[in-house]
Write a protein that holds these residues in place. Sequence first.
Motif, PDB file in Angstrom:
ATOM      1  N   LYS A   1       8.589   2.955   9.096  1.00 34.63           N
ATOM      2  CA  LYS A   1       7.919   2.020   8.157  1.00 34.63           C
ATOM      3  C   LYS A   1       6.732   2.160   7.879  1.00 34.63           C
ATOM      4  O   LYS A   1       5.790   1.292   7.498  1.00 34.63           O
ATOM      5  CB  LYS A   1       8.173   0.540   8.653  1.00 34.63           C
ATOM      6  CG  LYS A   1       9.681   0.376   8.717  1.00 34.63           C
ATOM      7  CD  LYS A   1       9.912  -1.258   9.223  1.00 34.63           C
ATOM      8  CE  LYS A   1      11.348  -1.930   9.191  1.00 34.63           C
ATOM      9  NZ  LYS A   1      11.433  -3.144   9.791  1.00 34.63           N
ATOM     10  N   LEU A   2       6.171   3.512   8.025  1.00 35.16           N
ATOM     11  CA  LEU A   2       4.835   3.743   7.776  1.00 35.16           C
ATOM     12  C   LEU A   2       4.289   3.541   6.404  1.00 35.16           C
ATOM     13  O   LEU A   2       3.139   2.999   6.384  1.00 35.16           O
ATOM     14  CB  LEU A   2       4.455   5.358   8.273  1.00 35.16           C
ATOM     15  CG  LEU A   2       3.070   5.814   8.391  1.00 35.16           C
ATOM     16  CD1 LEU A   2       2.312   5.017   9.238  1.00 35.16           C
ATOM     17  CD2 LEU A   2       3.139   7.209   8.694  1.00 35.16           C
ATOM     18  N   ASP A   3       5.098   3.846   5.615  1.00 36.28           N
ATOM     19  CA  ASP A   3       4.778   3.572   3.932  1.00 36.28           C
ATOM     20  C   ASP A   3       4.374   2.177   3.892  1.00 36.28           C
ATOM     21  O   ASP A   3       3.367   1.702   3.194  1.00 36.28           O
ATOM     22  CB  ASP A   3       5.725   3.964   3.131  1.00 36.28           C
ATOM     23  CG  ASP A   3       5.510   5.540   2.706  1.00 36.28           C
ATOM     24  OD1 ASP A   3       4.661   6.111   3.097  1.00 36.28           O
ATOM     25  OD2 ASP A   3       6.195   6.015   1.575  1.00 36.28           O
ATOM     26  N   ALA A   4       5.187   1.478   4.254  1.00 34.59           N
ATOM     27  CA  ALA A   4       4.935  -0.240   4.411  1.00 34.59           C
ATOM     28  C   ALA A   4       3.744  -0.594   4.992  1.00 34.59           C
ATOM     29  O   ALA A   4       2.914  -1.374   4.548  1.00 34.59           O
ATOM     30  CB  ALA A   4       6.221  -0.874   4.757  1.00 34.59           C
ATOM     31  N   ALA A   5       3.391  -0.310   6.192  1.00 34.21           N
ATOM     32  CA  ALA A   5       2.482  -0.557   6.883  1.00 34.21           C
ATOM     33  C   ALA A   5       1.095   0.094   6.261  1.00 34.21           C
ATOM     34  O   ALA A   5      -0.035  -0.490   6.233  1.00 34.21           O
ATOM     35  CB  ALA A   5       2.584   0.204   8.411  1.00 34.21           C
ATOM     36  N   PHE A   6       1.207   1.449   6.000  1.00 30.63           N
ATOM     37  CA  PHE A   6      -0.085   1.969   5.338  1.00 30.63           C
ATOM     38  C   PHE A   6      -0.286   1.673   3.956  1.00 30.63           C
ATOM     39  O   PHE A   6      -1.501   1.236   3.702  1.00 30.63           O
ATOM     40  CB  PHE A   6       0.278   3.679   5.420  1.00 30.63           C
ATOM     41  CG  PHE A   6      -0.858   4.409   4.617  1.00 30.63           C
ATOM     42  CD1 PHE A   6      -2.073   4.744   5.195  1.00 30.63           C
ATOM     43  CD2 PHE A   6      -0.657   4.842   3.256  1.00 30.63           C
ATOM     44  CE1 PHE A   6      -3.065   5.248   4.522  1.00 30.63           C
ATOM     45  CE2 PHE A   6      -1.503   5.892   2.641  1.00 30.63           C
ATOM     46  CZ  PHE A   6      -2.966   5.968   3.354  1.00 30.63           C
ATOM     47  N   PHE A   7       0.530   1.653   3.195  1.00 27.43           N
ATOM     48  CA  PHE A   7       0.308   1.410   1.609  1.00 27.43           C
ATOM     49  C   PHE A   7       0.242   0.015   1.484  1.00 27.43           C
ATOM     50  O   PHE A   7      -0.491  -0.611   0.838  1.00 27.43           O
ATOM     51  CB  PHE A   7       1.307   2.272   0.532  1.00 27.43           C
ATOM     52  CG  PHE A   7       0.810   1.968  -0.809  1.00 27.43           C
ATOM     53  CD1 PHE A   7      -0.441   2.444  -1.211  1.00 27.43           C
ATOM     54  CD2 PHE A   7       1.996   1.287  -1.539  1.00 27.43           C
ATOM     55  CE1 PHE A   7      -0.443   2.330  -2.659  1.00 27.43           C
ATOM     56  CE2 PHE A   7       1.495   0.926  -2.714  1.00 27.43           C
ATOM     57  CZ  PHE A   7       0.338   1.765  -3.507  1.00 27.43           C
ATOM     58  N   THR A   8       1.616  -0.613   1.550  1.00 31.27           N
ATOM     59  CA  THR A   8       1.631  -2.003   1.085  1.00 31.27           C
ATOM     60  C   THR A   8       0.756  -3.135   1.801  1.00 31.27           C
ATOM     61  O   THR A   8       0.022  -3.719   1.316  1.00 31.27           O
ATOM     62  CB  THR A   8       3.289  -2.182   1.513  1.00 31.27           C
ATOM     63  OG1 THR A   8       4.338  -1.398   0.761  1.00 31.27           O
ATOM     64  CG2 THR A   8       3.479  -3.749   0.670  1.00 31.27           C
ATOM     65  N   MET A   9       0.948  -3.119   3.258  1.00 30.28           N
ATOM     66  CA  MET A   9       0.028  -3.994   4.076  1.00 30.28           C
ATOM     67  C   MET A   9      -1.307  -3.759   3.738  1.00 30.28           C
ATOM     68  O   MET A   9      -2.112  -4.760   3.589  1.00 30.28           O
ATOM     69  CB  MET A   9       0.434  -3.920   5.344  1.00 30.28           C
ATOM     70  CG  MET A   9       1.790  -4.400   5.843  1.00 30.28           C
ATOM     71  SD  MET A   9       2.247  -5.992   4.829  1.00 30.28           S
ATOM     72  CE  MET A   9       0.765  -6.782   5.719  1.00 30.28           C
ATOM     73  N   ASN A  10      -1.955  -2.532   3.790  1.00 28.17           N
ATOM     74  CA  ASN A  10      -3.342  -2.571   3.737  1.00 28.17           C
ATOM     75  C   ASN A  10      -3.729  -2.650   2.071  1.00 28.17           C
ATOM     76  O   ASN A  10      -4.848  -3.209   1.848  1.00 28.17           O
ATOM     77  CB  ASN A  10      -3.730  -0.887   3.952  1.00 28.17           C
ATOM     78  CG  ASN A  10      -3.724  -0.840   5.512  1.00 28.17           C
ATOM     79  OD1 ASN A  10      -4.676  -1.307   6.053  1.00 28.17           O
ATOM     80  ND2 ASN A  10      -3.102   0.190   5.843  1.00 28.17           N
ATOM     81  N   GLY A  11      -3.075  -2.510   1.045  1.00 31.77           N
ATOM     82  CA  GLY A  11      -3.312  -2.974  -0.255  1.00 31.77           C
ATOM     83  C   GLY A  11      -3.433  -4.522  -0.279  1.00 31.77           C
ATOM     84  O   GLY A  11      -4.238  -5.022  -0.938  1.00 31.77           O
ATOM     85  N   ILE A  12      -2.231  -5.216   0.523  1.00 32.12           N
ATOM     86  CA  ILE A  12      -2.298  -6.421   0.404  1.00 32.12           C
ATOM     87  C   ILE A  12      -3.579  -7.153   1.105  1.00 32.12           C
ATOM     88  O   ILE A  12      -4.570  -8.174   0.689  1.00 32.12           O
ATOM     89  CB  ILE A  12      -1.150  -7.079   1.017  1.00 32.12           C
ATOM     90  CG1 ILE A  12      -0.078  -6.767   0.224  1.00 32.12           C
ATOM     91  CG2 ILE A  12      -1.325  -8.650   1.416  1.00 32.12           C
ATOM     92  CD1 ILE A  12       1.549  -7.107   0.563  1.00 32.12           C
ATOM     93  N   ILE A  13      -3.842  -6.412   2.197  1.00 35.38           N
ATOM     94  CA  ILE A  13      -5.077  -6.773   2.845  1.00 35.38           C
ATOM     95  C   ILE A  13      -6.504  -6.932   2.058  1.00 35.38           C
ATOM     96  O   ILE A  13      -7.080  -7.893   2.083  1.00 35.38           O
ATOM     97  CB  ILE A  13      -5.300  -6.067   4.403  1.00 35.38           C
ATOM     98  CG1 ILE A  13      -4.238  -6.624   5.336  1.00 35.38           C
ATOM     99  CG2 ILE A  13      -6.679  -6.242   5.016  1.00 35.38           C
ATOM    100  CD1 ILE A  13      -3.973  -5.407   6.265  1.00 35.38           C
ATOM    101  N   SER A  14      -6.628  -5.673   1.620  1.00 33.20           N
ATOM    102  CA  SER A  14      -8.022  -5.627   0.619  1.00 33.20           C
ATOM    103  C   SER A  14      -7.968  -6.672  -0.474  1.00 33.20           C
ATOM    104  O   SER A  14      -8.917  -7.441  -0.724  1.00 33.20           O
ATOM    105  CB  SER A  14      -8.042  -4.182   0.344  1.00 33.20           C
ATOM    106  OG  SER A  14      -7.085  -3.772  -0.232  1.00 33.20           O
ATOM    107  N   LEU A  15      -6.838  -6.748  -1.044  1.00 35.37           N
ATOM    108  CA  LEU A  15      -6.746  -7.837  -2.076  1.00 35.37           C
ATOM    109  C   LEU A  15      -6.818  -9.068  -1.962  1.00 35.37           C
ATOM    110  O   LEU A  15      -7.494  -9.938  -2.519  1.00 35.37           O
ATOM    111  CB  LEU A  15      -5.361  -7.379  -3.013  1.00 35.37           C
ATOM    112  CG  LEU A  15      -5.333  -6.351  -3.684  1.00 35.37           C
ATOM    113  CD1 LEU A  15      -3.920  -5.974  -4.243  1.00 35.37           C
ATOM    114  CD2 LEU A  15      -6.448  -6.075  -5.075  1.00 35.37           C
TER     115      LEU A  15
END
Length: 301
Positions: free
Chosen positions: A274-288
């Motif tokens: 689930k690296l894609d979800a952890a790296f892209f999805t979650m980090n994008g959500i965190i910054s936004l």
Amino acid sequence: MTVPTAREGQTFDGVSRFVRYANFVKLPHTVFAMPFAIVGVLLASDSHPVSISQFLWVVLAFTAARFAAMGFNRIVDRKIDAANPRTKMRELPAGTMSYTEASVAVAVASLIFIASAYALNPLCFMLSPVALAWVFFYSYTKRFTRWSHLVLGLGMSIAPVGGYLAIGGSWSEPWWMLCALSVAVTAWGGGFDVLYALQDLEFDKRNSLYSIPVALGERKSFFVARFLHVVAVLALISVGFAVNAGYLYLAGVVVAAGLLLYEHTLVRPGDIRKLDAAFFTMNGIISLVFCGFVFLENVVL
């Protein structure tokens, strides 16, 4: 022209020029640092008025700098990317973009960044070549140091510091506020880049490339990433104290910390599916989400 048969994650379908350039610089990854550039603008807006033109120049400067940095990285790493099964279908190794075209695009983006900095204020203009030099320097670091992740993180931290300087025109008061903000983004970005590097662990070992996963192994790399994310949260808290932030800012830090904690439940030693979800999805959500809380505190309420 060769058309790739397989695409890397976070890229777009299609063969148009726009799609080619968007994939060349991984346009979706803009969601990581752009919100933090806006956070810098919002923090500066407490003591300095912000015009629409200033905001648009900040957005253009960030976009151009990021394009130049990512494009330069693709040029420098083109031979490494060609040898790596995960990245061999990127534009340069796949032949969908020429070296000359990529170089011209990076040069144009660099000039746009410097021009945007000039339009903002003398300090930003003076620092713009330094910022470019640093983000270009990152592309070489995996060849000689395991700490390339922190070099990348520090490059990302230019976004919020630059956003603040673009509006304020001078360093923060207290002086350590921008330092703490830089530490927060450096540790946040460096931490998730450590996790991202896990997918190339074996390739990097075989090709004598440096990274924390190569140096410390998978299990200890998770510890380093978690430690860096704790540092990021603590640094964001210290920024809040420096600017006398209200409850919405602190709520944003708490939510960001919770999302980071959840991110670390998605991947674990021996299981990075689930690296894609952890790296892209979650980090994008965190910054936004964090940017949204800062916006609510500084603009809406």
